[in-house]
Design a protein around this motif. Structure first.
Motif, PDB file in Angstrom:
ATOM      1  N   LEU A 286     -65.228 -61.792  78.144  1.00 20.49           N
ATOM      2  CA  LEU A 286     -64.063 -62.504  77.971  1.00 20.49           C
ATOM      3  C   LEU A 286     -63.707 -63.872  78.941  1.00 20.49           C
ATOM      4  O   LEU A 286     -63.631 -64.827  78.830  1.00 20.49           O
ATOM      5  CB  LEU A 286     -62.849 -61.873  78.020  1.00 20.49           C
ATOM      6  CG  LEU A 286     -62.644 -60.859  76.760  1.00 20.49           C
ATOM      7  CD1 LEU A 286     -61.418 -59.913  76.878  1.00 20.49           C
ATOM      8  CD2 LEU A 286     -62.575 -61.474  75.343  1.00 20.49           C
ATOM      9  N   LEU A 287     -64.153 -63.352  80.279  1.00 17.29           N
ATOM     10  CA  LEU A 287     -63.852 -64.401  81.169  1.00 17.29           C
ATOM     11  C   LEU A 287     -65.148 -65.440  81.356  1.00 17.29           C
ATOM     12  O   LEU A 287     -64.715 -66.508  81.417  1.00 17.29           O
ATOM     13  CB  LEU A 287     -64.009 -63.531  82.673  1.00 17.29           C
ATOM     14  CG  LEU A 287     -62.886 -62.714  82.832  1.00 17.29           C
ATOM     15  CD1 LEU A 287     -62.869 -62.035  84.110  1.00 17.29           C
ATOM     16  CD2 LEU A 287     -61.500 -63.286  82.841  1.00 17.29           C
ATOM     17  N   LEU A 288     -66.084 -65.048  80.739  1.00 23.21           N
ATOM     18  CA  LEU A 288     -67.235 -66.101  80.720  1.00 23.21           C
ATOM     19  C   LEU A 288     -67.021 -67.038  79.576  1.00 23.21           C
ATOM     20  O   LEU A 288     -66.959 -68.315  79.830  1.00 23.21           O
ATOM     21  CB  LEU A 288     -68.605 -65.290  80.447  1.00 23.21           C
ATOM     22  CG  LEU A 288     -69.279 -64.415  81.288  1.00 23.21           C
ATOM     23  CD1 LEU A 288     -70.633 -63.883  80.862  1.00 23.21           C
ATOM     24  CD2 LEU A 288     -69.588 -65.193  82.602  1.00 23.21           C
ATOM     25  N   LEU A 289     -66.399 -66.578  78.605  1.00 21.74           N
ATOM     26  CA  LEU A 289     -65.844 -67.433  77.361  1.00 21.74           C
ATOM     27  C   LEU A 289     -64.855 -68.329  77.933  1.00 21.74           C
ATOM     28  O   LEU A 289     -65.078 -69.577  77.743  1.00 21.74           O
ATOM     29  CB  LEU A 289     -65.391 -66.687  76.141  1.00 21.74           C
ATOM     30  CG  LEU A 289     -66.497 -66.489  75.005  1.00 21.74           C
ATOM     31  CD1 LEU A 289     -67.675 -65.768  75.603  1.00 21.74           C
ATOM     32  CD2 LEU A 289     -66.019 -66.008  73.763  1.00 21.74           C
ATOM     33  N   ILE A 290     -63.619 -67.850  78.444  1.00 22.77           N
ATOM     34  CA  ILE A 290     -62.407 -68.461  78.591  1.00 22.77           C
ATOM     35  C   ILE A 290     -62.770 -69.645  79.923  1.00 22.77           C
ATOM     36  O   ILE A 290     -62.352 -70.614  79.948  1.00 22.77           O
ATOM     37  CB  ILE A 290     -61.370 -67.861  78.708  1.00 22.77           C
ATOM     38  CG1 ILE A 290     -61.293 -67.078  79.995  1.00 22.77           C
ATOM     39  CG2 ILE A 290     -60.952 -67.044  77.679  1.00 22.77           C
ATOM     40  CD1 ILE A 290     -59.799 -66.548  80.207  1.00 22.77           C
ATOM     41  N   GLY A 291     -63.812 -69.202  80.847  1.00 20.83           N
ATOM     42  CA  GLY A 291     -64.066 -70.075  81.807  1.00 20.83           C
ATOM     43  C   GLY A 291     -65.228 -70.837  81.453  1.00 20.83           C
ATOM     44  O   GLY A 291     -65.779 -71.641  82.507  1.00 20.83           O
ATOM     45  N   GLU A 292     -65.677 -70.992  80.487  1.00 17.62           N
ATOM     46  CA  GLU A 292     -66.656 -72.031  80.026  1.00 17.62           C
ATOM     47  C   GLU A 292     -67.890 -71.972  80.741  1.00 17.62           C
ATOM     48  O   GLU A 292     -68.411 -72.643  81.337  1.00 17.62           O
ATOM     49  CB  GLU A 292     -66.122 -73.479  79.867  1.00 17.62           C
ATOM     50  CG  GLU A 292     -64.944 -73.734  79.429  1.00 17.62           C
ATOM     51  CD  GLU A 292     -65.014 -73.465  77.798  1.00 17.62           C
ATOM     52  OE1 GLU A 292     -66.124 -73.830  77.117  1.00 17.62           O
ATOM     53  OE2 GLU A 292     -63.949 -73.123  77.025  1.00 17.62           O
ATOM     54  N   ALA A 293     -68.313 -70.411  80.947  1.00 18.58           N
ATOM     55  CA  ALA A 293     -69.478 -70.227  82.099  1.00 18.58           C
ATOM     56  C   ALA A 293     -70.870 -70.751  81.584  1.00 18.58           C
ATOM     57  O   ALA A 293     -71.917 -70.347  82.352  1.00 18.58           O
ATOM     58  CB  ALA A 293     -69.407 -68.588  82.466  1.00 18.58           C
ATOM     59  N   PHE A 294     -71.024 -71.313  80.492  1.00 18.99           N
ATOM     60  CA  PHE A 294     -72.238 -71.250  79.756  1.00 18.99           C
ATOM     61  C   PHE A 294     -72.598 -72.903  80.014  1.00 18.99           C
ATOM     62  O   PHE A 294     -73.645 -73.544  79.460  1.00 18.99           O
ATOM     63  CB  PHE A 294     -72.589 -71.083  78.271  1.00 18.99           C
ATOM     64  CG  PHE A 294     -72.039 -69.468  78.281  1.00 18.99           C
ATOM     65  CD1 PHE A 294     -73.008 -68.520  78.527  1.00 18.99           C
ATOM     66  CD2 PHE A 294     -70.805 -68.960  77.711  1.00 18.99           C
ATOM     67  CE1 PHE A 294     -72.961 -67.110  78.200  1.00 18.99           C
ATOM     68  CE2 PHE A 294     -70.581 -67.751  77.484  1.00 18.99           C
ATOM     69  CZ  PHE A 294     -71.535 -66.629  77.787  1.00 18.99           C
ATOM     70  N   ASP A 295     -71.811 -73.695  80.794  1.00 14.36           N
ATOM     71  CA  ASP A 295     -71.956 -75.098  81.240  1.00 14.36           C
ATOM     72  C   ASP A 295     -72.195 -75.943  80.013  1.00 14.36           C
ATOM     73  O   ASP A 295     -71.253 -75.585  78.899  1.00 14.36           O
ATOM     74  CB  ASP A 295     -73.442 -75.067  82.174  1.00 14.36           C
ATOM     75  CG  ASP A 295     -73.143 -74.391  83.387  1.00 14.36           C
ATOM     76  OD1 ASP A 295     -71.975 -74.298  83.750  1.00 14.36           O
ATOM     77  OD2 ASP A 295     -74.157 -73.964  83.850  1.00 14.36           O
TER      78      ASP A 295
END
Ligand code: M7G
Length: 183
Positions: A100-109
């Protein structure tokens, strides 16, 4: 003042209900577009490991339904991590929260645009967490997203994770569809 997220997101809950179709059993929990509202929601709902078997949570960009049929999902697929039964107690909640944090933090550049959402399936035969992306043909983007998942979720090297196209999942029961990509 609250801290805005790049996207607005909707959390969904699925519970098997014999009187409704699969699609009708997907219920919106809430939408949010700030860090604070995400945590308010996350802290308010049950941990995935506490859900009854057969239930799912899904988090999708607002406007995308958590189903293959949505026009923004239908040409895509998902990275899927299959957990063993004993990993519900040790890994499931951590993997789901980190996802969830990867998604909402836009961690995939630059590949964050490819991401539609994420799903956790609580199942007696073994739980699953997955990230849904929009284009099963975008090999470069899919592989970078898979690498990021592996690194950020700290998935050990002896566990392979696979990407399945939704068109393959539709015609195969459960998670037996073939992997288009692995990392
Ligand atoms: P699952 O919940 O993804 O995995 O699919 P499971 O086999 O581990 O429980 C179970 C069943 O739910 C599928 O065989 C479909 O009947 C239905 N289903 C799952 N998904 C993701 C969809 C979807 O996106 N659209 C529709 N119409 N049915 C789905």
């Amino acid at each position: 003042i609250k801290h805005p997220l790049q996207n607005e997101w909707t959390m969904w809950f699925f519970k098997q209900d014999s009187t409704r179709s699969w699609e009708e059993s997907q219920i919106v929990v809430a939408s949010f577009d700030t860090v604070e509202d995400f945590w308010a929601l996350y802290n308010h709902i049950e941990l995935a490991s506490k859900l009854k078997t057969g239930c799912d949570y899904s988090l999708f960009k607002k406007g995308i339904k958590p189903m293959w049929e949505d026009t923004r999902n239908c040409a895509g697929g998902r990275w899927i991590i299959n957990l063993s039964k004993n990993q519900r107690a040790t890994e499931l909640d951590n993997f789901w929260m980190e996802m969830l944090l990867l998604l909402i933090g836009e961690a995939f550049d630059q590949d964050s645009e490819e991401v539609c959402g994420a799903v956790v399936n609580v199942r007696a035969k073994g739980d699953k967490v997955g990230v849904w992306t929009r284009d099963a043909q975008n090999a470069a983007g899919i592989l970078k997203i898979g690498d990021t998942l592996r690194r950020r979720l700290n998935i050990p090297h002896n566990i392979q994770i696979g990407y399945q196209a939704h068109t393959d999942s539709m015609v195969k029961a459960g998670s037996t569809a073939k992997n288009r990509y692995t990392v």
